[in-house]
Design a protein around this motif. Sequence first.
Motif, PDB file in Angstrom:
ATOM      1  N   GLN A 165       0.835  -1.199   0.000  1.00 50.02           N
ATOM      2  CA  GLN A 165       0.000   0.000   0.000  1.00 50.02           C
ATOM      3  C   GLN A 165       0.873   1.254   0.000  1.00 50.02           C
ATOM      4  O   GLN A 165       0.594   2.214  -0.714  1.00 50.02           O
ATOM      5  CB  GLN A 165      -0.915  -0.019   1.220  1.00 50.02           C
ATOM      6  N   GLU A 166       1.956   1.226   0.750  1.00 54.77           N
ATOM      7  CA  GLU A 166       2.878   2.359   0.811  1.00 54.77           C
ATOM      8  C   GLU A 166       3.539   2.591  -0.549  1.00 54.77           C
ATOM      9  O   GLU A 166       3.678   3.724  -0.999  1.00 54.77           O
ATOM     10  CB  GLU A 166       3.947   2.112   1.885  1.00 54.77           C
ATOM     11  N   LYS A 169       0.627   3.821  -3.076  1.00 58.98           N
ATOM     12  CA  LYS A 169      -0.346   4.847  -2.677  1.00 58.98           C
ATOM     13  C   LYS A 169      -0.347   6.044  -3.629  1.00 58.98           C
ATOM     14  O   LYS A 169      -1.388   6.598  -3.927  1.00 58.98           O
ATOM     15  CB  LYS A 169      -0.127   5.291  -1.241  1.00 58.98           C
ATOM     16  N   ILE A 173      -4.073   6.270  -5.375  1.00 58.73           N
ATOM     17  CA  ILE A 173      -4.921   7.315  -4.800  1.00 58.73           C
ATOM     18  C   ILE A 173      -5.434   8.287  -5.850  1.00 58.73           C
ATOM     19  O   ILE A 173      -6.615   8.610  -5.854  1.00 58.73           O
ATOM     20  CB  ILE A 173      -4.205   8.039  -3.639  1.00 58.73           C
TER      21      ILE A 173
END
Length: 193
Positions: A165-166, A169, A173
């Motif tokens: 996710q990091e 992102k 996003i």
Amino acid sequence: MDSMRNKNIRIIGIPENVEKENGAESVLNEIIEENFPNLGIDGEMCVEEGFRSTRFVNVKRPAARHIVVKLAKRKDKERILREVRNKKKRITYKGAPIRLSANFSTETLQARRGWSDIFKALKDKNFQPRILYPARISFRYEGEISSFPDKQKLGEFVTKSPPLQEILKKVLIPEKRKKGERGHSPQTRETNG
């Protein structure tokens, strides 16, 4: 549409009118001789036809039209494209850099381009990403190969893995924001703005 193109190779970067002398079919043979002398299909490869693609007008980037070559056997196309992927140096035609790729429909190409930011982020972190036919992304994560047909499925998977996710992102996003903006009705936009 792509099934009709499954034997085609697209040659990008060949100047206009080069094929006038010997035909578009001979251009592919010359590329193979120059770049892949050990491929072993020079005498046995059968090119059905070759032609220049229609011109897509882009005023900002005037470029030569691509050459599309239709091979008799899909296996020959796959062997050539496999060699292109495995070759570490640039592919050339008479010393000038060119590209060879599969000939996909506009819709498939657009869908494949949609993965480009995610592909780059994964490649930078050495996840060995690949774009699978027609427009799926796969990559190696925690020793297993994961494959996703769309960004929504990838997003669901990413939420269960904080390290991934990091990494993603920044590229996932913006997609969520774009979708959220499109989802507002005109009345909502007027009251917010």
